[in-house]
Motif scaffolding. Structure first.
Motif, short mmCIF file in Angstrom:
data_model
loop_
_atom_site.label_atom_id
_atom_site.label_comp_id
_atom_site.label_asym_id
_atom_site.label_seq_id
_atom_site.Cartn_x
_atom_site.Cartn_y
_atom_site.Cartn_z
N ALA A 71 38.71 21.51 -44.05
CA ALA A 71 37.85 21.50 -45.23
C ALA A 71 36.56 20.71 -45.03
CB ALA A 71 38.60 20.94 -46.43
N ALA A 72 36.50 19.93 -43.96
CA ALA A 72 35.34 19.07 -43.72
C ALA A 72 34.13 19.88 -43.27
CB ALA A 72 35.67 18.02 -42.66
N LEU A 73 32.93 19.33 -43.47
CA LEU A 73 31.72 19.93 -42.93
C LEU A 73 31.71 19.70 -41.42
CD1 LEU A 73 29.13 18.67 -45.59
CD2 LEU A 73 30.53 20.75 -45.63
N PRO A 74 31.63 20.76 -40.62
CA PRO A 74 31.80 20.59 -39.16
C PRO A 74 30.57 19.99 -38.49
CG PRO A 74 31.35 22.88 -39.68
CD PRO A 74 31.50 22.16 -41.01
N ILE A 75 30.84 19.23 -37.43
CA ILE A 75 29.80 18.65 -36.58
C ILE A 75 30.00 19.17 -35.18
CG2 ILE A 75 28.82 16.51 -35.64
CD1 ILE A 75 30.12 15.08 -38.07
N SER A 76 28.96 19.69 -34.56
CA SER A 76 29.07 20.27 -33.22
C SER A 76 28.22 19.47 -32.23
CB SER A 76 28.62 21.74 -33.24
OG SER A 76 28.71 22.31 -31.95
N VAL A 77 28.90 18.77 -31.32
CA VAL A 77 28.24 18.02 -30.27
C VAL A 77 28.93 18.40 -28.96
CG1 VAL A 77 27.62 15.75 -29.37
CG2 VAL A 77 27.80 16.10 -31.84
N PRO A 78 28.20 18.87 -27.97
CA PRO A 78 28.84 19.28 -26.71
C PRO A 78 29.37 18.09 -25.93
CG PRO A 78 26.45 19.40 -26.51
CD PRO A 78 26.75 19.10 -27.95
N GLY A 79 30.37 18.36 -25.10
CA GLY A 79 30.91 17.33 -24.21
C GLY A 79 32.02 16.53 -24.84
N VAL A 104 29.24 -0.96 -27.95
CA VAL A 104 29.37 -1.40 -26.57
C VAL A 104 29.82 -0.24 -25.67
CG1 VAL A 104 30.62 -2.95 -25.01
CG2 VAL A 104 29.79 -3.79 -27.22
N ALA A 105 30.73 0.59 -26.16
CA ALA A 105 31.18 1.74 -25.37
C ALA A 105 30.02 2.68 -25.06
CB ALA A 105 32.29 2.49 -26.12
N VAL A 106 29.13 2.87 -26.02
CA VAL A 106 27.96 3.71 -25.77
C VAL A 106 27.04 3.06 -24.75
CG1 VAL A 106 25.90 4.71 -26.84
CG2 VAL A 106 28.10 4.83 -28.01
N ALA A 107 26.89 1.75 -24.82
CA ALA A 107 26.08 1.05 -23.83
C ALA A 107 26.65 1.21 -22.42
CB ALA A 107 25.97 -0.43 -24.19
N CYS A 108 27.93 1.53 -22.33
CA CYS A 108 28.59 1.74 -21.04
C CYS A 108 28.72 3.21 -20.67
CB CYS A 108 29.96 1.08 -21.05
SG CYS A 108 29.94 -0.71 -21.19
N GLY A 109 28.09 4.11 -21.44
CA GLY A 109 28.01 5.50 -21.03
C GLY A 109 28.75 6.51 -21.88
N ALA A 110 29.53 6.08 -22.87
CA ALA A 110 30.27 7.03 -23.71
C ALA A 110 29.34 7.62 -24.77
CB ALA A 110 31.45 6.34 -24.38
N THR A 111 29.77 8.74 -25.34
CA THR A 111 29.12 9.31 -26.52
C THR A 111 30.10 9.20 -27.67
OG1 THR A 111 27.86 10.89 -25.18
CG2 THR A 111 28.07 11.36 -27.54
N VAL A 112 29.67 8.58 -28.75
CA VAL A 112 30.57 8.26 -29.87
C VAL A 112 30.07 8.92 -31.15
CG1 VAL A 112 31.39 6.40 -31.37
CG2 VAL A 112 31.32 6.05 -28.89
N VAL A 113 30.97 9.58 -31.85
CA VAL A 113 30.76 9.93 -33.25
C VAL A 113 31.84 9.17 -34.02
CG1 VAL A 113 30.73 11.71 -35.01
CG2 VAL A 113 29.77 12.18 -32.75
N LYS A 114 31.41 8.14 -34.71
CA LYS A 114 32.34 7.24 -35.38
C LYS A 114 32.58 7.68 -36.81
CE LYS A 114 33.20 2.42 -36.58
NZ LYS A 114 34.66 2.67 -36.52
N HIS A 115 33.81 7.96 -37.11
CA HIS A 115 34.21 8.37 -38.45
C HIS A 115 34.48 7.12 -39.28
CE1 HIS A 115 37.08 11.10 -40.99
NE2 HIS A 115 35.82 11.31 -41.33
N GLY A 116 34.10 7.10 -40.54
CA GLY A 116 34.36 5.92 -41.34
C GLY A 116 33.95 6.10 -42.79
N ALA A 145 24.76 15.38 -35.43
CA ALA A 145 24.82 15.92 -34.07
C ALA A 145 23.59 15.52 -33.27
CB ALA A 145 24.98 17.43 -34.12
N SER A 146 22.41 15.60 -33.91
CA SER A 146 21.17 15.19 -33.22
C SER A 146 21.20 13.71 -32.88
CB SER A 146 19.97 15.51 -34.11
OG SER A 146 19.83 16.90 -34.30
N CYS A 147 21.70 12.89 -33.80
CA CYS A 147 21.77 11.45 -33.56
C CYS A 147 22.68 11.14 -32.38
CB CYS A 147 22.26 10.75 -34.82
SG CYS A 147 22.03 8.95 -34.82
N ALA A 191 33.77 15.84 -36.15
CA ALA A 191 33.24 16.14 -34.83
C ALA A 191 34.33 16.48 -33.82
CB ALA A 191 32.41 14.96 -34.31
N ARG A 192 35.58 16.26 -34.19
CA ARG A 192 36.75 16.58 -33.37
C ARG A 192 36.69 15.94 -31.98
NH1 ARG A 192 39.52 21.89 -35.67
NH2 ARG A 192 38.70 21.75 -37.79
N PRO A 193 36.52 14.63 -31.93
CA PRO A 193 36.53 13.94 -30.62
C PRO A 193 37.88 14.10 -29.95
CG PRO A 193 36.73 12.37 -32.40
CD PRO A 193 36.44 13.68 -33.05
#
Length: 366
Positions: A71-79, A104-116, A145-147, A191-193
């Motif tokens: 039911a959520a509004l979908p977010i599409s980010v590749p990878g 910090v994880a992003v500073a180390c190379g990860a891509t994060v979409v944080k749900h909250g 997704a752009s962010c 975003a379905r991480p």
């Protein structure tokens, strides 16, 4: 012969009152009723408290999560995407570790979409603190997704992306106790991480969440400190339900092994959003907005806990990228600990936070 009647509130609530489990269809129906606004407030409250008192099962949680996520509004980010999130409700009154660990994880190379969301049973939820830091928290799916693509991380605000949840929001606040929706939050990121460090304050709910993640094929660590912390705890032992090797494997981590030994009780206490945002700025070596505000936290201790949690998040992220997972869990986490500490000490994490703020504001302006 007539077909059996479908789910109804009398049957659902009657089973919960008797301490009986719901089948998947009934659990999904009840959550759909709540999210559609068709359930009366009394029915919503009775359902949430009845399910919490009985204790949800893995199939109830999975069914409810599927309804919410679809039911959520979908977010599409590749990878490969990572989430670093907790259920809340641990009563620790601590600062927002998952938010800082995500940066910090992003500073180390990860891509994060944080749900909250905003705080439901604490003084400062993720959304409250990010808003105080200057992040625009109410972006739509395309801007999120752009962010994520431009800044490496983005915030998926549950109130925006799960609009149907508005029907339960006021009742959750009035109840003031954790419910199945605390458990569902980390399971329903639009975003379905496929990677995550997932904190769960409830010892009963943690293995259920892990099973749902495992059945999906997601690579996550569900963690719970022995005192109920919904992150890797600096106090004693943290239980881990590891899905990064297929299935669910239970592990234990000790604070001292991850550089968190000797942290005093009370050294990690937080406060309202202004206070917790100031702790975040101080931990990342950023200029303070309120330099005269006395901080209740030991900043070095905060950095140690953030570093350990970020390292665990990176280990899960590596597994989702196909890294070898045969080494002991502690070794896999410690392999990233030097990088997470360096990201904080060098100012790289602060730079990521600054970029996140600027990118979100630019996207909000259009």
């Amino acid at each position: 012969m007539s077909s059996p009647a479908g789910p109804s509130w009398p049957t659902v609530l009657g089973r919960l009152a008797a301490g009986l489990d719901l089948d998947s269809d009934s659990a999904a129906w009840a959550v759909a009723q709540v999210m559609s606004g068709e359930a009366a407030p009394a029915q919503v409250g009775a359902f949430l408290l009845g399910l919490q008192a009985k204790g949800p099962t893995a199939h109830e949680v999975a069914a409810a999560a599927a309804v919410m996520r679809d039911a959520a509004l979908p977010i599409s980010v590749p990878g490969v995407l990572l989430d670093v999130v907790g259920t809340g409700g641990d009563g620790s009154g601590s600062v927002n570790f998952s938010t800082m660990a995500a940066v910090v994880a992003v500073a180390c190379g990860a891509t994060v979409v944080k749900h909250g969301n905003r705080a439901a049973s604490s003084k400062a939820g993720t959304a409250d603190v990010l808003e105080e830091l200057g992040v625009v928290i109410d972006l739509g799916p395309d801007a999120i997704a752009s962010c994520a693509r431009e800044a490496g991380l983005a915030f998926a605000f549950a109130q925006v992306l799960h609009p149907a949840m508005k029907h339960a929001a006021q009742i959750r606040r009035e109840l003031g106790v954790p419910t199945i929706f605390n458990t569902l939050g980390p399971l329903t990121n639009p975003a379905r991480p496929t990677a995550g460090l997932i904190g769960c304050a409830s010892e009963r709910s943690a293995p259920l969440m892990a099973q749902v993640f495992a059945d999906r094929g997601d690579r996550v660590f569900v963690v719970r400190g022995e005192t109920g912390w919904d992150e890797i705890s600096p106090y004693g032992v943290t239980q881990v339900w590891d899905t990064t090797r297929g299935g669910v494997i239970e592990e234990r981590l000790y604070a001292a092994d991850l550089g968190m030994g000797g942290i005093a009780e009370g050294a990690l206490v937080g406060g309202d959003p202004v206070t917790n945002a100031e702790v975040c700025r101080a931990a990342f070596g950023m200029p303070r907005e309120h330099p005269d505000l006395a901080l209740p936290s030991d900043i070095d201790a905060v950095r140690a806990v953030v570093s350990a949690n970020a390292a665990a998040a990176l280990a899960a992220n590596a597994a989702a990228h196909g890294a070898d997972t045969s080494a002991p869990l502690l070794d896999r986490i410690k392999a990233h600990l030097g990088d997470t500490r360096a990201a904080i000490e060098s100012g790289a994490a602060g730079g990521i936070l600054r970029r996140w703020i600027d990118t979100s504001r630019a996207l909000a302006r259009g």
